[in-house]
Design a protein around this motif. Structure first.
Motif, PDB file in Angstrom:
ATOM      1  N   LEU A 209     -23.453  33.974  32.934  1.00 27.49           N
ATOM      2  CA  LEU A 209     -23.774  33.277  34.297  1.00 27.49           C
ATOM      3  C   LEU A 209     -22.109  33.901  35.117  1.00 27.49           C
ATOM      4  O   LEU A 209     -21.823  34.031  35.633  1.00 27.49           O
ATOM      5  CB  LEU A 209     -24.358  32.192  34.347  1.00 27.49           C
ATOM      6  N   ARG A 210     -21.480  33.408  33.943  1.00 32.69           N
ATOM      7  CA  ARG A 210     -19.539  33.054  34.757  1.00 32.69           C
ATOM      8  C   ARG A 210     -19.625  34.277  35.238  1.00 32.69           C
ATOM      9  O   ARG A 210     -18.627  34.347  35.829  1.00 32.69           O
ATOM     10  CB  ARG A 210     -19.101  32.599  33.584  1.00 32.69           C
ATOM     11  N   ARG A 211     -19.702  35.403  34.299  1.00 36.55           N
ATOM     12  CA  ARG A 211     -19.057  36.553  34.604  1.00 36.55           C
ATOM     13  C   ARG A 211     -19.607  36.949  36.057  1.00 36.55           C
ATOM     14  O   ARG A 211     -19.236  38.384  36.921  1.00 36.55           O
ATOM     15  CB  ARG A 211     -19.837  37.618  33.941  1.00 36.55           C
ATOM     16  N   ALA A 212     -21.308  37.040  35.877  1.00 37.53           N
ATOM     17  CA  ALA A 212     -21.715  37.803  36.929  1.00 37.53           C
ATOM     18  C   ALA A 212     -21.776  37.212  38.840  1.00 37.53           C
ATOM     19  O   ALA A 212     -22.140  37.737  39.110  1.00 37.53           O
ATOM     20  CB  ALA A 212     -23.133  37.440  36.411  1.00 37.53           C
ATOM     21  N   SER A 213     -21.443  35.664  38.350  1.00 40.09           N
ATOM     22  CA  SER A 213     -21.613  35.106  39.813  1.00 40.09           C
ATOM     23  C   SER A 213     -20.250  35.006  40.502  1.00 40.09           C
ATOM     24  O   SER A 213     -19.966  34.864  41.891  1.00 40.09           O
ATOM     25  CB  SER A 213     -21.901  33.635  39.600  1.00 40.09           C
ATOM     26  N   GLY A 214     -19.259  35.598  39.719  1.00 39.44           N
ATOM     27  CA  GLY A 214     -17.661  34.771  40.878  1.00 39.44           C
ATOM     28  C   GLY A 214     -17.568  35.772  41.481  1.00 39.44           C
ATOM     29  O   GLY A 214     -17.531  35.353  42.697  1.00 39.44           O
ATOM     30  N   GLY A 215     -17.843  37.012  41.415  1.00 40.32           N
ATOM     31  CA  GLY A 215     -16.920  37.748  42.713  1.00 40.32           C
ATOM     32  C   GLY A 215     -18.382  38.434  43.567  1.00 40.32           C
ATOM     33  O   GLY A 215     -18.150  37.801  44.637  1.00 40.32           O
ATOM     34  N   TYR A 216     -19.684  37.874  43.474  1.00 44.07           N
ATOM     35  CA  TYR A 216     -20.852  37.418  44.265  1.00 44.07           C
ATOM     36  C   TYR A 216     -20.471  36.300  45.464  1.00 44.07           C
ATOM     37  O   TYR A 216     -20.935  36.119  46.751  1.00 44.07           O
ATOM     38  CB  TYR A 216     -21.916  37.542  44.228  1.00 44.07           C
ATOM     39  N   GLU A 217     -20.211  34.841  44.502  1.00 43.51           N
ATOM     40  CA  GLU A 217     -19.445  33.388  45.598  1.00 43.51           C
ATOM     41  C   GLU A 217     -18.636  33.599  46.346  1.00 43.51           C
ATOM     42  O   GLU A 217     -18.369  33.385  47.255  1.00 43.51           O
ATOM     43  CB  GLU A 217     -19.303  32.672  44.628  1.00 43.51           C
ATOM     44  N   ALA A 218     -17.626  34.779  45.645  1.00 44.08           N
ATOM     45  CA  ALA A 218     -16.266  34.857  46.348  1.00 44.08           C
ATOM     46  C   ALA A 218     -16.283  35.610  47.618  1.00 44.08           C
ATOM     47  O   ALA A 218     -15.938  35.176  48.913  1.00 44.08           O
ATOM     48  CB  ALA A 218     -14.746  35.881  45.699  1.00 44.08           C
ATOM     49  N   GLN A 219     -17.119  36.220  47.876  1.00 42.31           N
ATOM     50  CA  GLN A 219     -17.790  37.328  48.937  1.00 42.31           C
ATOM     51  C   GLN A 219     -18.569  36.626  50.269  1.00 42.31           C
ATOM     52  O   GLN A 219     -18.260  36.386  50.907  1.00 42.31           O
ATOM     53  CB  GLN A 219     -18.379  38.824  48.679  1.00 42.31           C
ATOM     54  N   VAL A 220     -19.497  36.128  49.488  1.00 42.00           N
ATOM     55  CA  VAL A 220     -20.810  35.454  50.657  1.00 42.00           C
ATOM     56  C   VAL A 220     -20.526  34.555  50.241  1.00 42.00           C
ATOM     57  O   VAL A 220     -20.606  33.746  51.607  1.00 42.00           O
ATOM     58  CB  VAL A 220     -21.889  35.291  49.251  1.00 42.00           C
ATOM     59  N   LYS A 221     -19.388  32.936  50.061  1.00 36.35           N
ATOM     60  CA  LYS A 221     -19.772  31.761  51.115  1.00 36.35           C
ATOM     61  C   LYS A 221     -18.614  31.760  51.411  1.00 36.35           C
ATOM     62  O   LYS A 221     -18.772  30.566  52.740  1.00 36.35           O
ATOM     63  CB  LYS A 221     -19.183  30.932  49.288  1.00 36.35           C
ATOM     64  N   PRO A 222     -17.456  32.859  52.084  1.00 37.56           N
ATOM     65  CA  PRO A 222     -16.866  32.524  53.163  1.00 37.56           C
ATOM     66  C   PRO A 222     -17.715  32.731  54.003  1.00 37.56           C
ATOM     67  O   PRO A 222     -17.222  31.794  55.412  1.00 37.56           O
ATOM     68  CB  PRO A 222     -16.182  33.593  53.227  1.00 37.56           C
ATOM     69  N   LEU A 223     -18.873  33.913  54.280  1.00 37.26           N
ATOM     70  CA  LEU A 223     -20.014  33.985  54.995  1.00 37.26           C
ATOM     71  C   LEU A 223     -21.012  32.479  55.674  1.00 37.26           C
ATOM     72  O   LEU A 223     -21.042  32.509  56.457  1.00 37.26           O
ATOM     73  CB  LEU A 223     -20.429  34.909  54.690  1.00 37.26           C
ATOM     74  N   LEU A 224     -20.838  31.924  54.899  1.00 40.84           N
ATOM     75  CA  LEU A 224     -22.712  31.304  54.876  1.00 40.84           C
ATOM     76  C   LEU A 224     -21.408  29.818  55.319  1.00 40.84           C
ATOM     77  O   LEU A 224     -22.149  29.507  56.392  1.00 40.84           O
ATOM     78  CB  LEU A 224     -22.712  30.662  53.644  1.00 40.84           C
ATOM     79  N   ALA A 225     -20.047  29.549  55.693  1.00 41.74           N
ATOM     80  CA  ALA A 225     -19.486  28.873  55.419  1.00 41.74           C
ATOM     81  C   ALA A 225     -19.266  28.882  56.929  1.00 41.74           C
ATOM     82  O   ALA A 225     -19.396  28.147  57.812  1.00 41.74           O
ATOM     83  CB  ALA A 225     -17.631  28.328  54.876  1.00 41.74           C
ATOM     84  N   ARG A 226     -19.104  30.109  57.024  1.00 42.99           N
ATOM     85  CA  ARG A 226     -18.778  30.472  59.453  1.00 42.99           C
ATOM     86  C   ARG A 226     -20.036  30.932  59.550  1.00 42.99           C
ATOM     87  O   ARG A 226     -20.462  30.851  61.112  1.00 42.99           O
ATOM     88  CB  ARG A 226     -17.955  31.107  58.722  1.00 42.99           C
ATOM     89  N   GLY A 227     -21.081  30.483  59.400  1.00 43.12           N
ATOM     90  CA  GLY A 227     -22.792  30.887  59.694  1.00 43.12           C
ATOM     91  C   GLY A 227     -22.637  32.018  60.480  1.00 43.12           C
ATOM     92  O   GLY A 227     -23.742  32.207  60.506  1.00 43.12           O
ATOM     93  N   GLN A 228     -22.602  33.154  59.325  1.00 47.00           N
ATOM     94  CA  GLN A 228     -22.422  34.653  59.371  1.00 47.00           C
ATOM     95  C   GLN A 228     -23.491  34.711  58.769  1.00 47.00           C
ATOM     96  O   GLN A 228     -23.658  35.613  57.275  1.00 47.00           O
ATOM     97  CB  GLN A 228     -21.369  35.106  59.730  1.00 47.00           C
ATOM     98  N   LEU A 229     -24.447  34.614  58.619  1.00 45.43           N
ATOM     99  CA  LEU A 229     -26.005  35.006  57.651  1.00 45.43           C
ATOM    100  C   LEU A 229     -26.637  35.989  57.897  1.00 45.43           C
ATOM    101  O   LEU A 229     -26.884  36.407  56.603  1.00 45.43           O
ATOM    102  CB  LEU A 229     -27.209  33.967  57.910  1.00 45.43           C
ATOM    103  N   ASP A 230     -26.619  36.796  58.793  1.00 42.98           N
ATOM    104  CA  ASP A 230     -26.519  38.213  59.090  1.00 42.98           C
ATOM    105  C   ASP A 230     -25.684  39.043  58.206  1.00 42.98           C
ATOM    106  O   ASP A 230     -25.987  39.883  57.105  1.00 42.98           O
ATOM    107  CB  ASP A 230     -26.855  38.631  60.112  1.00 42.98           C
ATOM    108  N   GLU A 231     -24.237  39.015  58.023  1.00 39.89           N
ATOM    109  CA  GLU A 231     -23.841  39.264  57.146  1.00 39.89           C
ATOM    110  C   GLU A 231     -23.368  39.069  55.766  1.00 39.89           C
ATOM    111  O   GLU A 231     -24.073  39.871  55.017  1.00 39.89           O
ATOM    112  CB  GLU A 231     -22.025  39.223  57.589  1.00 39.89           C
ATOM    113  N   ALA A 232     -23.971  37.831  55.632  1.00 41.59           N
ATOM    114  CA  ALA A 232     -24.171  37.285  54.289  1.00 41.59           C
ATOM    115  C   ALA A 232     -25.531  38.096  53.357  1.00 41.59           C
ATOM    116  O   ALA A 232     -25.436  37.974  52.285  1.00 41.59           O
ATOM    117  CB  ALA A 232     -24.056  35.813  54.064  1.00 41.59           C
TER     118      ALA A 232
END
Length: 229
Positions: free
Chosen positions: A42-65
């Motif tokens: 789990l630790r290996r699988a989720s790290g890169g995805y979180e780094a990419q998608v969380k900033p987009l969620l924080a800015r409300g850019q859901l289509d990009e996420a």
């Protein structure tokens, strides 16, 4: 007396106790290895995805996420992707942002529950074995004491020779029951703590996505106002 000699002197009840305890130890080690591998993955699988998608969620850019895809499946990736999928599928028909948030939140809660159920597989068995193994060993202890009394009855005396086999049987059963229970309890507590941390991270990701839906609504509302002007 060696274990082979003790085994030869055991009755059927004591042997059944020993076999059941050995099987429990195999189950404990099997579940422990499976859960350890799963949590490490789990630790290996989720790290890169979180780094990419969380900033987009924080800015409300859901289509990009929604266009970001995890390299490997992971609970947090499954939760975020399920919420984004519900958002994309529902937003056109939602009467308001409030109703849209309710639908997305319901999907997130269902996905979090399903993911946690998958991660908890086997922990119930660890808890059960940790609880009953000492009592199974105690049952073997009782069987060993009975064997000692049978030795006394057979020889007509209470010397060490008459009771040694039963005492050894009782002590081995007690020790094996404790040896099985200790790792079961230790690993159950360890994995439970890890899973509580994972559940907290999934809930945090869900909250981040819900806030992203709100921000996306604000952005859309501003865009509509600017277009009207």
């Amino acid at each position: 007396m060696g274990f082979a000699e003790i085994w030869e002197t055991m009755g059927p009840v004591a042997k059944a106790v020993m076999v059941s305890l050995l099987l429990m130890s195999v189950v404990v080690m099997s579940i422990t290895i499976q859960r350890a591998i799963a949590l490490l993955g789990l630790r290996r699988a989720s790290g890169g995805y979180e780094a990419q998608v969380k900033p987009l969620l924080a800015r409300g850019q859901l289509d990009e996420a929604a266009t970001v895809r995890a390299a490997r499946p992971s609970p947090i990736g499954n939760v975020i992707e399920a919420g984004l999928s519900e958002y994309v599928d529902t937003r056109a028909d939602a009467p308001s942002t409030t109703e849209l948030i309710d639908v997305v939140r319901s999907r997130l809660e269902q996905t979090v529950g399903r993911e946690m159920d998958q991660l908890r597989k086997g922990l119930g068995a660890l808890a059960t074995i940790g609880s009953i193994a000492p009592f199974v060993g105690l049952f073997g202890t009782v069987a060993g004491i009975v064997t000692s009394f049978e030795g006394i009855a057979a020889t007509g005396g209470g010397g060490l020779t008459a009771v040694s086999a039963g005492i050894a049987e009782a002590l081995v059963a007690t020790a094996l029951g404790i040896l099985v229970a200790i790792p079961a309890v230790v690993f159950f507590n360890y994995f439970s703590a890890k899973l509580r941390a994972i559940e907290s991270s999934l809930e945090d990701a869900s909250s981040l996505l819900i806030n992203g839906v709100r921000k996306a609504g604000w952005i859309e509302g501003r865009s509509l106002t600017e277009a009207a002007e």
